[in-house]
Design a protein around this motif. Structure first.
Motif, short mmCIF file in Angstrom:
data_model
loop_
_atom_site.label_atom_id
_atom_site.label_comp_id
_atom_site.label_asym_id
_atom_site.label_seq_id
_atom_site.Cartn_x
_atom_site.Cartn_y
_atom_site.Cartn_z
N ILE A 77 0.84 -1.21 0.00
CA ILE A 77 0.00 0.00 0.00
C ILE A 77 0.88 1.26 0.00
CG2 ILE A 77 -1.60 1.37 1.46
CD1 ILE A 77 -3.04 -0.92 0.18
N ALA A 78 1.92 1.24 0.82
CA ALA A 78 2.82 2.39 0.89
C ALA A 78 3.46 2.65 -0.47
CB ALA A 78 3.88 2.17 1.96
N ASN A 79 3.83 1.57 -1.16
CA ASN A 79 4.43 1.71 -2.48
C ASN A 79 3.42 2.31 -3.47
OD1 ASN A 79 6.53 1.32 -4.45
ND2 ASN A 79 5.25 -0.33 -5.26
N LEU A 80 2.17 1.87 -3.39
CA LEU A 80 1.13 2.44 -4.26
C LEU A 80 0.99 3.95 -4.01
CD1 LEU A 80 -1.84 -0.13 -4.05
CD2 LEU A 80 -0.28 0.23 -5.95
N ALA A 81 1.15 4.35 -2.75
CA ALA A 81 0.99 5.76 -2.38
C ALA A 81 2.30 6.54 -2.53
CB ALA A 81 0.48 5.86 -0.94
N ASP A 82 3.32 5.89 -3.11
CA ASP A 82 4.63 6.52 -3.27
C ASP A 82 5.19 7.03 -1.94
OD1 ASP A 82 5.27 6.07 -5.89
OD2 ASP A 82 4.21 7.83 -6.63
N LEU A 83 5.17 6.17 -0.94
CA LEU A 83 5.76 6.53 0.35
C LEU A 83 6.71 5.42 0.79
CD1 LEU A 83 2.57 7.76 2.28
CD2 LEU A 83 4.49 9.20 1.53
N ASN A 84 7.81 5.79 1.38
CA ASN A 84 8.73 4.81 1.97
C ASN A 84 8.36 4.60 3.43
OD1 ASN A 84 10.42 4.87 -0.36
ND2 ASN A 84 11.30 6.80 0.41
#
Lengths: 96, 489
Positions: free
Chosen positions: A12-19
């Protein structure tokens, strides 16, 4: 009640462009799980036969004349970009 | 006479009678900011020099007989999520630390048309996500009633600045209670207008179907006056409503005889602090004495509404905040080798923890497999909440609840527990979910001299009713004459 896994959180974090850093994972998982457990209350509500409300106004299509309106402050617009070239926003090379 | 303790309608009168000049007013505020801002920390940006210059120009114009608004030359503070051309708009985020908007928000244009003077941009929770202003990237604003406590949020800077007389009035924005709850914590008047009454153009979007801009003021008349200025149709916001302009001060008549007030009993149950409840009960008695018809009824939606709110608000936020990618504006990382890394590192370094948490929650409830269980269900519950309110307004003119279950809490006591922070919004979110207008006015203080707020909820576009009900109580109770912030702690 779904339990959020570490893999799911990272996806999910990757989908939201967050590390998410390794040492943040547990905290995020706990917060997300707590909030989802609470949010799950919505499933106790009886909504049989009810439609979805997507916005507050009953008006749906709002039309205006298709006229060109010029925005003249191009310089101000570009001034907020970290990199610019020849009146354009600059980004790293996309196609290698 | 302490100029900064006057309401805006009092300032307006003194300007008209030439008892005060704009320069004297602005200078008084600049002095006050110089004395108190270090304790309150309400501003992200102050514009003292610019404001003084503008005040002199307006005085000059007035002297030369130029036709100006009767409010021209009175200062105002603006929450730092409304775009002001040429002045930073940061949303209290590292992401927008250096962002200078290339245009004005519609509300800012409207303030400019009246020649109101911008005294500065006010602190908030980052991207308006929070209930204490502790999530600001820059500073923690203190509550002027007790500096160890929070001012509420997310418009905490606006409410604290009005309470501390750093500005005569301010604009806030309210997605789930962000005008009303800080107003309650700071003992001032906060109005969240009906969704669609005020243009959102130029308001940095958090949850577009819930956000609404509104006034934070010292009293109810000022609230009606500021609403007069900012309300109105705007073709640049397609959700803005096209209706006849009203004068909201006209219906302030101090009469609530026969007004039907509904008391949703669930809002007075578990979790409501006893002192808050007691003051609300006194307020209800006051309304009865003034001739209102008060009746208890059941509106069992508070828990559903709060859960629905966090699903919908986070879903919309995750989409809205997708625009922050480090390319056209906002923070850009130094550390990247390709475009995806640029996006990810810019966002991860630019957003604070609460914003990231909400983006992740929003992305989760919108992702396949969970969409139906959370997002779709929440939208159905939203319909349910609206229907319940519709039913209530068939019987009542106005609903009365606490604004917040508690008074202002101590700093640091909730910021580590997001869910507990969310519960601070329990009394206010349902109003946003249903798109209704709501106002918070002070109705007393607790044993520690901390203000307690009462919320009045009206039917759509019936701001006049809640404003007059609030005004009538205010005239009777005279909160401002009895209590003032003490800057203790």
């Amino acid at each position: 009640m779904a339990k959020v896994s570490k893999e799911e959180l990272l996806h999910i974090a990757n989908l939201a462009d967050l590390n998410i850093k390794e040492d943040e994972i547990d905290n995020y998982l706990k917060n997300l799980q707590d909030i989802l457990n609470f949010a799950n209350i919505v499933n106790n509500a009886n909504t049989d036969g009810l439609g979805e409300t997507i916005g507050e106004n009953d008006q749906c299509n709002v039309f205006r004349k298709d006229e060109v309106k010029e925005f003249k402050d191009n310089e101000l617009l570009l001034a907020n970009a970290k990199e610019q070239e020849r009146n354009m926003f600059k980004i790293p090379k996309v196609i290698q | 006479m302490d100029i900064t303790n006057l309401t805006v309608h009092e300032l307006q009168e003194k300007l008209a009678k030439q008892e005060l000049t704009s320069e004297e007013i602005v200078q008084a505020y600049v002095n006050r900011i110089n004395a108190k801002e270090k304790d309150v920390k309400a501003f992200v940006t102050t514009l003292c020099d610019e404001a003084l210059k503008e005040a002199k120009e307006i005085d000059e114009k007035r002297k030369n007989g130029e036709k100006l608004s009767s409010l021209a030359g009175i200062p105002i503070g603006i929450k730092d999520n409304m775009c002001t051309k040429g002045v930073k708009t940061t949303c209290s985020s590292r992401m927008l630390e250096n962002f200078v908007a290339p245009y004005n928000a519609t509300v800012v244009e409207k303030l400019n048309e009246e020649n109101l003077i911008d005294l500065g941009k006010l602190n908030m929770d980052e991207f308006a996500m929070g209930a204490s202003t502790e999530y600001s990237y820059f500073k923690k604003t203190c509550n002027p009633w007790n500096l160890k406590t929070v001012p509420g949020g997310s418009s905490g800077g606006s409410a604290a600045a009005v309470a501390a007389n750093l500005v005569p009035w301010a604009l806030g924005s309210d997605t789930g209670g962000s005008i009303r709850q800080p107003s309650s914590f700071c003992g001032v008047v906060g109005l969240k207008p009906t969704y669609g009454l005020v243009s959102r153009y130029g308001l940095v979007a958090f949850a577009s179907s819930l956000d609404q801009i509104g006034p934070i003021t010292k009293d109810v008349r000022d609230s009606a006056m500021l609403l007069n200025i900012i309300a109105g149709h705007d073709e640049r916001d397609t959700t803005s409503y096209n209706m006849q302009k009203k004068d909201y001060t006209k219906t302030l008549n101090g009469n609530v005889k026969g007004l039907k007030i509904g008391i949703p009993k669930e809002y007075f149950g578990e979790g409501i602090n006893e002192e808050v409840k007691a003051k609300l009960e006194e307020a209800i008695e006051t309304y009865k004495k003034l001739g209102a018809e008060v009746e208890e009824f059941s509106l069992d939606i508070a828990q559903y509404a709060l859960a629905t709110y966090y699903i919908i608000a986070c879903a919309e936020a995750s989409s809205n905040l997708g625009r922050f990618d480090g390319i056209r504006y906002g923070y850009r990382t130094e550390n990247y080798t390709n475009l995806k890394e640029l996006y990810k590192n810019s966002r991860s370094e630019g957003f604070g923890p609460e914003v990231k948490r909400r983006i992740i929650l929003g992305t989760y409830v919108l992702s396949s497999g969970y969409y139906d269980a959370y997002y779709k269900k929440a939208q159905q519950v939203r319909t349910l909440v609206k229907k319940e309110f519709d039913k209530a307004f068939e019987k009542y003119d106005v609903l009365l609840t606490p604004t917040s279950p508690t008074v202002a809490f101590e700093m640091g006591t909730r910021s580590e527990n997001p869910l507990e922070m969310y519960l601070a919004d329990i009394c206010t979110v349902s109003v946003n979910i249903a798109g209704l207008p709501g106002i918070s006015i002070p109705c007393g203080v607790n044993g520690d001299n901390m203000p307690i707020g009462m919320q009045l909820i009206g039917n759509k576009f019936e701001e006049e009713k809640i404003l007059n009900a609030a005004y009538t109580f205010e005239q009777e109770y005279k909160f401002r004459e009895k209590y003032q912030p003490e800057f203790k702690g």
